[in-house]
Scaffold this active site. Structure first.
Site, PDB file in Angstrom:
ATOM      1  N   GLN A  27      -3.813  -1.556   9.919  1.00  0.00           N
ATOM      2  CA  GLN A  27      -3.736  -2.888   9.326  1.00  0.00           C
ATOM      3  C   GLN A  27      -4.236  -3.914  10.346  1.00  0.00           C
ATOM      4  O   GLN A  27      -3.809  -3.922  11.486  1.00  0.00           O
ATOM      5  CB  GLN A  27      -2.295  -3.212   8.928  1.00  0.00           C
ATOM      6  CG  GLN A  27      -2.127  -4.549   8.243  1.00  0.00           C
ATOM      7  CD  GLN A  27      -2.863  -4.638   6.912  1.00  0.00           C
ATOM      8  OE1 GLN A  27      -2.838  -3.699   6.124  1.00  0.00           O
ATOM      9  NE2 GLN A  27      -3.526  -5.741   6.675  1.00  0.00           N
TER      10      GLN A  27
ATOM     11  N   LYS B 155       0.827  -1.204   0.000  1.00  0.00           N
ATOM     12  CA  LYS B 155       0.000   0.000   0.000  1.00  0.00           C
ATOM     13  C   LYS B 155       0.864   1.259   0.000  1.00  0.00           C
ATOM     14  O   LYS B 155       0.550   2.242  -0.684  1.00  0.00           O
ATOM     15  CB  LYS B 155      -0.937  -0.025   1.204  1.00  0.00           C
ATOM     16  CG  LYS B 155      -2.018  -1.103   1.086  1.00  0.00           C
ATOM     17  CD  LYS B 155      -2.695  -1.407   2.400  1.00  0.00           C
ATOM     18  CE  LYS B 155      -3.674  -2.564   2.251  1.00  0.00           C
ATOM     19  NZ  LYS B 155      -4.257  -3.007   3.530  1.00  0.00           N
TER      20      LYS B 155
ATOM     21  N   ASP C 299     -10.459   3.883   5.065  1.00  0.00           N
ATOM     22  CA  ASP C 299     -10.649   2.436   4.901  1.00  0.00           C
ATOM     23  C   ASP C 299     -12.095   2.028   5.201  1.00  0.00           C
ATOM     24  O   ASP C 299     -12.472   0.870   5.030  1.00  0.00           O
ATOM     25  CB  ASP C 299      -9.689   1.684   5.829  1.00  0.00           C
ATOM     26  CG  ASP C 299      -9.424   0.253   5.385  1.00  0.00           C
ATOM     27  OD1 ASP C 299      -9.655  -0.048   4.197  1.00  0.00           O
ATOM     28  OD2 ASP C 299      -8.979  -0.562   6.216  1.00  0.00           O
TER      29      ASP C 299
END
Length: 295
Positions: free
Chosen positions: A102, A58, A125
């Site tokens: 994450q 990413k 996200d």
């Protein structure tokens, strides 16, 4: 009616390149107007190899589209309080426009508490409860990246969802549940299935649109799929294996995503696209006015 056919592939990698080109143009416009590039902060707890690989991927993609990446690695011993404090600090930092935690973060941490420490306007996200509520009610906000990428794929291949029977296999808070909400908003009739669903395979066979998000490799086979169905495989297991047995499913579906190259690239593309959008909004810009429409 024939009992077999050859499905068209839904090329997520190609669509992701288009989205990333659009994101790069937006990032460039933001930098030109403000002198600042969009910034995505990534937070990683522990040293899980797969998670570390995802974060590196990413961050690399950030560089290719003009987004600055700030990485915060934390030890595996990090407590919930310490993680919440770290994310709160990023939420309050005006130089950070988007935050990615994450996951998974370790069983000793309250993951939901950590997610909720992300400010809604930086939740690129789409993992907070406020973002889920916005998705559910059709309000402004950031969508969960994988479900959002799935909808972009369906749109790109002209899948009309209105009135269709959509079956979502999986009910996770960041994939299955929001995917169902986004499908419902497009006037699909949505059924959620999970590990305790009775007659699961008979329900799958009724799906005009199937979203496989169970996290179980090759769980769904060709005989489970209705002839002509659209099949989106959002699962991933080691060895590039999805939830759907691709070789048998492609003989019955009309459209199908491969693994890899389907949903995965779109997830990252959506994350970076929403980061650029978040940066524009936080800098007082109108994203839609920065560059021409994607069409």
């Amino acid at each position: 009616m024939p009992q077999t056919q050859t499905a068209r592939l839904m090329d997520g990698a190609a669509l992701a390149r288009h989205v990333l080109d659009h994101t790069a143009a937006m990032s460039s416009a933001i930098s030109h107007r403000t002198g600042k590039a969009p910034c995505l902060a990534t937070v990683l707890v522990g040293e899980d190899p797969a998670s570390a690989t995802y974060v590196r991927m990413k961050r690399t993609r950030c560089e290719t589209v003009g987004i600055t990446s700030r990485h915060l690695p934390l030890p595996a011993t990090t407590t919930t309080t310490e993680l919440v404090d770290a994310i709160t600090s990023l939420s309050e930092d005006p130089e950070v426009h988007g935050i990615l935690l994450q996951h998974p973060v370790g069983g000793h941490i309250d993951e939901r508490a950590a997610f909720e420490a992300i400010a809604p306007h930086k939740d690129v996200d789409g993992v907070t409860m406020r973002s889920f509520a916005a998705m559910s009610f059709g309000l402004p906000g950031f969508v969960s990246c994988t479900p959002g990428g799935i909808l972009r794929l369906l749109d790109a291949y002209d899948v009309d969802l209105a009135g269709k029977r959509a079956v979502v296999v999986g009910r996770s808070a960041i994939l299955g549940k929001p995917a169902g909400m986004l499908l419902l908003a497009r006037d699909a009739t949505v059924t959620y299935c999970h590990s305790r669903t009775r007659d699961l395979r008979s329900i799958i066979r009724e799906a005009d649109v199937l979203i496989a998000a169970a996290g179980r490799p090759h769980f769904i086979h060709g005989e489970d799929i209705k002839i002509g169905a659209v099949v989106v495989d959002a699962g991933y297991s080691p060895g590039n294996v999805g939830d759907v047995d691709f070789d048998t499913a492609k003989t019955r579906a009309s459209l199908i995503t491969p693994v890899p190259g389907g949903v995965g690239p779109m997830t990252i593309a959506m994350l970076l696209s929403q980061t650029a959008e978040a940066a524009a909004l936080q800098m007082g810009l109108v994203p839609a006015e920065l560059i021409p429409s994607q069409g």
